[in-house]
Structures are given as C-alpha cells and as structure tokens.
Design an enzyme around this catalytic site. Structure first.
Site, PDB file in Angstrom:
ATOM      1  N   SER A 683       0.823  -1.212   0.000  1.00 15.40           N
ATOM      2  CA  SER A 683       0.000   0.000   0.000  1.00 15.40           C
ATOM      3  C   SER A 683       0.850   1.253   0.000  1.00 15.40           C
ATOM      4  O   SER A 683       0.341   2.358  -0.037  1.00 15.40           O
ATOM      5  CB  SER A 683      -0.959  -0.013   1.177  1.00 15.40           C
ATOM      6  OG  SER A 683      -0.256   0.199   2.359  1.00 15.40           O
ATOM      7  N   LYS A 726      -6.674   4.029   8.409  1.00 10.85           N
ATOM      8  CA  LYS A 726      -5.700   4.952   7.828  1.00 10.85           C
ATOM      9  C   LYS A 726      -6.238   6.378   7.819  1.00 10.85           C
ATOM     10  O   LYS A 726      -5.517   7.335   8.078  1.00 10.85           O
ATOM     11  CB  LYS A 726      -5.349   4.512   6.404  1.00 10.85           C
ATOM     12  CG  LYS A 726      -4.494   3.250   6.357  1.00 10.85           C
ATOM     13  CD  LYS A 726      -4.297   2.776   4.939  1.00 10.85           C
ATOM     14  CE  LYS A 726      -3.350   1.589   4.881  1.00 10.85           C
ATOM     15  NZ  LYS A 726      -3.231   1.061   3.511  1.00 10.85           N
TER      16      LYS A 726
END
Ligand code: ATP
Ligand code: MG
Length: 786
Positions: A683, A726
């Site tokens: 990611s 996140k």
C-alpha cells in the site's frame, strides 16, 4: 522455676573447680563467638540450664552422635564441644525452655563425673591459635570474599550480615561463624569444630563454602525461572495453610474433627450433580481415614475445598431487560452506536432463546478503545459478575485446564478459578488478548483447550484436569478481545461474532474526555470539579500534541498527570481554584510530543507522507528518498518485506519514465522507517513513487497530504485495505487531504462522518493524479525543457 525445682537446685552439691555443666545437643553444634538460640526440653537439660543460670556459670554444649537418643550416656556424645554463656533465658508455655547462648571457647572432655541430675564433666580448654602467619592471612581474605558472595546469593540474608563479615578481624572467628551458617550435616559441623589447626580449618570451611556458593548460583538461576510459576500456583495453597494455622493459634478455627464436618456440610450444600457429589463424599472419607497432618491429606483437603466452593447450583438467570441494558451501555460509553446496537441484538437473542447456542462476542480493535470496559458494562447491564482472564502469552494448556492433582502445587485452570471467584455460573467471562494466545507446544495446545471452553457443544461438560469431574460452563457468557483478527486461530474465530472497534476521532475523544475521563481522574486524585477544571482547549491540545493513538488510554493518563499536578498545587496552598488551560500543558507535560511532524519532515524534497495499517489502528509514516553519486542502483532500507521491495522497484521504474530523467550516474536510496508492517508493504507504492518524483524534480510534497495505494508497472493505482484506520490516522496527524485509490471510494462509507467532513479526499486512478495533487505541475519553463 517452680518450687520443687528450686528446692532441688538449692540442695545440689557444688561443682568442682574444673568441672562444667553439660547439655547434650541433638542437632546443633555451637561454635565459639556465635550467638545461637537453643531450646531444651529434656528434664536433665532443663535442670542443667537452670543450675547454670542460678550459679551464673557457663555450660558446655556437646553434640550427640545420634540425634534421636533421649537418655544419653558419655559414649553417645562427641567429646569436643563449646562452652557458652546463657545471655537470655525464656520459659516457653509448653514446658520448653529457650536459651540464647553465646559460644565462648572450644573444650575437650577429660572425664565425666557422677552425682548430678544432669551431665557434668571435667574439661580442658583448647587454646586458640596465633593467626598472624601469611598463610592464614591469605585464607582469611579468600574466605571473606566467598562469604560476601554467598550472602549476596542467599535469598533472605540480612544486609547487615555482609557488614559484619567485612568488619571481622579474626580468621578463627570468621571460620567459626561461616561454619555455623553452613548448610551441612551436624557431623560435618562437628568435624569443623574438632579441626583445631586453624589453617586446616580454614581450608575445610573454604572448600565447603565454595561448594555451597556454586549450588546457590545455580539454584538462584533456576529459582528466578521457576519462582514466578511456582509463586502463582503455590501462593494460594500456602496462604490457605497459613490462614488455617493462624486460626488455630487464635482458637478460631475448628479443630480436625469439626473442620471435616464443616467440609462435609459445604460439600453437601454445594448443589453438585449426583455423581460429582458421590465422588466428593468418597474423597472425604479417604481424607478422614488419612488424617490431615500428612502432606497428602492437606492436598486432598484443598481439593475438596475447591469442589465445595464452586458454583454448582443451577440457579435461574436474571432475566435480561433490554431497555435497562441500553441505558447501562449508554451510561458507561460515549458513542459506539453501531457496536452498542449489535450488543443489544446479541442480548435480545439470548433473552428470547436462553438455551440457544449464540456465538461468542469478540471485540477487535486497537488498545484503549474500550473493549474491556464494554465487557464490564455488558456484565453490569445483565446484572452478572464480571471476570477477566488475560490469555497473552499462554503457552501451556494447563493454564486454562489446570494441572492433574498428582502434580505438586496443582490448581485448577484459570476458567475454574474465575468461576469460583464469581460464585455463580451466570458470569460474564472475558478472555483478553485472544490474538496473543501462545502456540501449542510441548505442554499441549492452549487454543484447543480454549475451544473446548467456548464451544457450546462441548462446554456443558468441561473437564478441568485438577477437578477431574465435569463442570457445566454453558451458562457462562463468554466474550473475547484482541487487537488484530488474523492471529486469532481459525477454529476459534469461526465460533465468534466479530465486532470491530476502529478507534475514535478527535471530536469523539473530546466528548469521551469531557464526559468520562476528566470526571474519573478528578475523583481518582481527590479533586472536586468546583475547584479544578480542564478547559476544552487543553483537552484538544492533549489529544493533538501529546497523544497519537486510536483509543483513549494515553489521553486518560495524560489527563491524570495534569490533574495530579493541580492537586499538588492545591495541596501546597499555591492556589484555591485551578483552571488548567492549554498553555499550562507545556509546563506540566513537557514539550509537545507530536508537534506538526509532517510539516517539518516534508519540507525537503523526497519525503512523502504515507498511511499504514498497523495492529494498533493505523499510523502515518514518512517515506524518504535521497540520491548519492553512483551507478543507477536502488538501495532500500527499513524493515521491508519482499513485496515492498518489489513495490519500490516498480515505483522507481515508473518515476524514471514519468520524469524522463537519466539516473545512471546516481544511486537512489529509499528508506521506509520501521513500524510499517512488512505485510502492509504494497500500500506504500504511491508514496514511494511520489517521494522519488519529488526528489528527482527537486520539488517538495505538500505537507498536508497523505496517501496510500499500490501501483502497477503501467501506472495504475490499485486498491488497498484498512481505509478506515488509515483515514483516522491521517486526521489525528493533522492531514487535510487524503489520496486513496479510486477503487477504494466505496470504503468511505465506513469512515466516521467527522473524518469525512474534515478531510478532503482525492481518488487516484493513475499515479499522475497523485503528482498533480501533492506536488503540482512542473513550472512552465521546465515543462518546455522536458
Ligand atoms: N466510548 C467510550 N466512552 C467512555 N470511556 C471509554 C470509551 N472508550 C474507552 N473508554 C475508556 O478508556 C479506557 C480504556 O479502555 P479499555 O481498557 O476498555 O481498552 P481496551 O480496548 O480493552 O484496550 P486493550 O486492548 O489495551 O486492552 C477505559 O477506562 C474505558 O472506560
Ligand atoms: Mg483490554
């Protein structure tokens, strides 16, 4: 001294000049210079002690060759002993007489004399030796050193002892003192007493002591290792035993007979199932036959006590009142609406179908988000007791299921222990840290034991190794908690209803602080809300500058620290009333811990702010790139997995193509700090790409932008996981714009409304989109050149 004794003593024949009253000793060797408590019980010894006390004479102490012998003749004794002065004489209540004796000098018996009601002998003193030779001196020093080490290794040795040893000036005295303390057989001590030659005696003592020190060293190591295990198992056993002894001393406990009667009563009243009761009755009979004095008897009694104290009875459960439960959940926790709703649904199902096999609730989320306290709240809402078992690091299935009774110090496992504490089957039992359950190994697999506990198909007949009989756990409500899902063993996970708690936004934290944490900490520190208050700005500042967490545990800790400071100021009389504002924090909590780190770090080209998913709820991380003269190599550092390295290669290739730069004369170095979990590697693709572009173009990345996304070699941005965590991390770090893969747009639903309002989201299809937002277009002049 009672009257007849006295009369006898008065009438006694005086001793000759060179004769000494003697007391035979069963186990003790008295050494010169040593003060020692001595208990005398034999009539002849008591008479000897009394006569010596009356006439103020020393006593000679001689060791018996056989400790058991009561009526000793001269030949039953060693003929070398020590004279001692009685410094205290205490008459005990059971006919025992206790003396405190100070040893004086070695003696040798010449001849025993007749005609006294105790032993008397003519003796010769053994002269002490001159100590000034260098050979003695050297041994003296060595012994001092060894003694110091031994004292250090001895668990309960008093500190003064080593001072005494260091201060000793006589080798002979030290040798005798150490000999006295040595843990060796009496015959060996006698041998040391009889070694008149000082040099040889020192050698013997040194040899014995160094043996001992070796053993102590090893046993200390072992001791440290086993101490903990032993302590926990044995503690309860020892405490119970002590309690019984104390009660006996105080005359409070029932004695043997009626104590067993009491146990029988307890067993009969416990409401055990029939065969369990039969088994208990049988064991009780065995105990009666055995008597309680023996070690086995005491173990058996402990076992029966355990049986009798467990909640066997099948009482009806308190009916669940859903409205009341809702009220309790709301009282204890702010927000968490979805979660509370699921808990209430779960309770409603239980209410409608109490005997049904509902799945086990499992709260998963970062530390300090309220998993444990929700469990407590559920117990309160249901009117049940709450018990907690921490599973972290459990490697041994015996911790859950207990040890067999044949094992010394055996106890039931922690499930049965918790139920005894709760005193009811209708208990809420929480297994914390189920994700940190140790792997099965040598001692059996704890997760399979846990499965038996949790599985409604099996747990009505749960068998603890120690109990050895079935116990019905089906009425217990189990809840489990963990930080992450994927380390929870699969078969366990299948039986659970997972409820995720992702963490709180700043606004939620402020509310939680205002409604709960401040109040609780005021109380804990003995402060009233009239005299002390914490401004909302201060709370916000603590959240933003001093904590960076998904939960509220550090927030609560910091609030506590701030309020304690206020408490101190009030106690010192500095002020009457205190309002803590933002500017006070610097003084109390020190400099800010998380002061706009992003702005500082990203002020130079080559640094991108990435977003990572971590078990503690998402975090930002900085991907840094720099270049050095070289030959076109890519250097990657940080704790990266293979996937992430490949990601970095792809990012470099894309960056080369995108910028059109020739990078053959430089080496590029990408550093991803630790903390990003390797498996989360992919990611960071977009962030790595951007940091490279920023470096190559020498243009910094916007400090308020954070990003996450994987890249393909053709420049597509691919979706990632953990969007909610996140995003919350970005919000906490003061980020304004979050760049996400286009294909993650749907995940925004899960993101709390507050985050959606405060953050701007940019959805990326291609890496170029990221450059546009985070770095900007190339200045026109350069674009032409490119
Ligand atoms: N929504 C909330 N409302 C009020 N207090 C909360 C809330 N969430 C958490 N708290 C408080 O925060 C503290 C920490 O919570 P708790 O101990 O339950 O965390 P946890 O999730 O069990 O963490 P860990 O994984 O470290 O065990 C508790 O004092 C709890 O009451
Ligand atoms: Mg907890």
């Amino acid at each position: 001294m009672n009257a007849p004794d006295k009369a006898k003593a008065m009438a006694m024949r005086p001793l000759p000049e060179d004769a000494l009253i003697l007391i035979p000793m069963r186990n003790t060797v008295l050494f010169p210079g040593v003060i020692s408590p001595i208990t005398v019980g034999r009539p002849s010894s008591i008479a000897a002690a009394q006569e010596a006390a009356r006439t103020n004479k020393p006593i000679g102490f001689l060791l018996q060759r056989e400790a058991e012998k009561s009526d000793v003749k001269p030949n039953d004794l060693y003929w070398v002993g020590t004279t001692g002065n009685v410094v205290r004489y205490i008459t005990g209540n059971e006919g025992a007489h206790h003396l405190v004796v100070q040893g004086q000098s070695r003696i040798r018996v010449l001849e025993f004399l007749e005609g006294w009601p105790f032993l008397v002998a003519r003796v010769a003193a053994v002269e002490a030796q001159d100590e000034t030779s260098p050979e003695i001196e050297a041994r003296f020093l060595q012994l001092k050193q060894q003694a110091a080490e031994a004292i250090e290794l001895l668990p309960g040795a008093p500190g003064e002892l080593s001072l005494v040893v260091q201060g000793m000036t006589s080798a002979g005295m030290l040798a005798d003192m150490v000999a006295n303390l040595l843990d060796v057989k009496s015959a060996d001590k006698q041998d040391l007493l009889e070694t008149f030659d000082l040099r040889r005696r020192l050698d013997k003592v040194i040899a014995r002591l160094s043996e001992r020190v070796g053993v102590l060293r090893i046993s200390k190591e072992i001791g440290e290792k086993t101490q903990k295990q032993f302590n926990e198992r044995q503690r309860e056993h020892v405490l119970r035993e002590q309690m019984r002894q104390i009660q006996k001393e105080l005359g409070e406990g029932e004695d043997g007979e009626s104590e067993l009667a009491g146990l029988k009563k307890a067993i009969d009243a416990a409401g055990m199932p029939e065969d369990t009761h039969k088994h208990a009755a049988k064991e009780l009979k065995r105990l009666q036959r055995m008597g309680e004095g023996s070690a086995e008897g005491s173990m058996l009694r402990t076992y029966l006590e355990w049986l009798s104290e467990l909640p066997w009875k099948n009482e009806a459960a308190k009916p669940i009142d859903i409205a009341e439960a809702r009220k309790v959940l709301d009282e204890d926790h702010f927000g968490l609406d979805k979660i509370k709703r699921r808990i209430l649904e779960h309770l409603a199902v239980r209410k409608l179908n109490p005997s049904g096999k509902s799945p086990i609730l499992c709260f998963v989320g970062p530390p300090g988000v309220g998993k444990t306290s929700l469990g407590q709240s559920i117990a309160r809402a249901m009117g049940r007791k709450f018990q907690r078992i921490a599973l972290g690091g459990t490697h041994d299935e015996a911790e859950i299921r207990g040890h067999r009774r044949t094992y010394i110090g055996a106890l039931p496992g922690n499930v049965i222990q918790a139920l005894r504490r709760a005193e009811s089957k209708h208990t809420v039992l929480m297994f914390d840290e189920i994700d940190k359950l140790g792997m099965g190994g040598f001692h059996g697999d704890p997760s399979s034991a846990l499965l038996e506990v949790l599985d409604p198909e099996q747990n009505a007949k749960f068998r603890d190794n120690y109990l050895g009989v079935d116990f019905d756990l089906s009425k217990v409500m189990f809840i489990t908690t963990g930080n992450v899902l994927d380390t929870i063993p699969g078969p366990l996970r299948d039986r659970m209803e997972i409820i995720q708690l992702p963490g709180y936004t700043e606004e939620e934290k402020v509310e939680i602080a205002k409604r709960y944490l401040v109040k609780r900490q005021l109380e804990a520190n003995g402060l009233s809300s009239e005299r002390t208050s914490l401004s909302e700005e201060a709370v916000r500042a603590i959240i933003a500058d001093y904590t960076r967490e998904a939960g509220v545990r550090n927030l609560e800790r910091n609030i506590g620290a701030v309020l304690r400071n206020a408490a101190m100021r009030i106690a010192e009389g500095v002020s009457e009333k205190i309002e803590i504002s933002e500017k006070d924090l610097r003084v109390i909590l020190g400099p800010k811990k998380f002061e706009n780190e992003t702005a500082q770090r990203t002020s130079v080209p080559g640094v991108a702010t990435g977003l990572a998913w971590t078990p503690v709820g998402g975090d930002i991380l900085f991907i840094e790139t720099s270049k050095v003269p070289g030959s076109g190599k890519l250097i990657i550092t940080g704790q990266l997995g293979e996937v992430m390295k490949e990601s970095a290669q792809a990012a470099l290739t894309l960056a080369k193509v995108f910028t059109g730069e020739n990078l053959e004369k430089v080496d590029l170095h990408i550093h991803v700090p630790a903390g990003a979990t390797p498996k989360d590697g992919p990611s960071a693709g977009v962030a790595m790409f951007l940091s490279l572009v920023s470096l190559i173009r020498n243009q910094p990345i916007r400090s308020d932008v954070a990003m996450t996304g994987e890249i393909s070699l053709r420049g597509l941005v691919l979706p990632i996981g953990g969007v909610k965590e996140k995003t919350l991390a970005a919000l906490r770090a003061g980020i304004r714009t979050v760049m996400l893969p286009k294909r993650n747009e749907k995940d925004l639903e899960d993101v709390p409304a507050e985050a959606r309002q405060k953050l701007e989201f940019v959805f990326l299809e291609r890496v170029e989109d990221a450059v546009r937002t985070a770095i900007g277009e190339l200045p026109t002049a350069e674009r032409k050149a490119a």
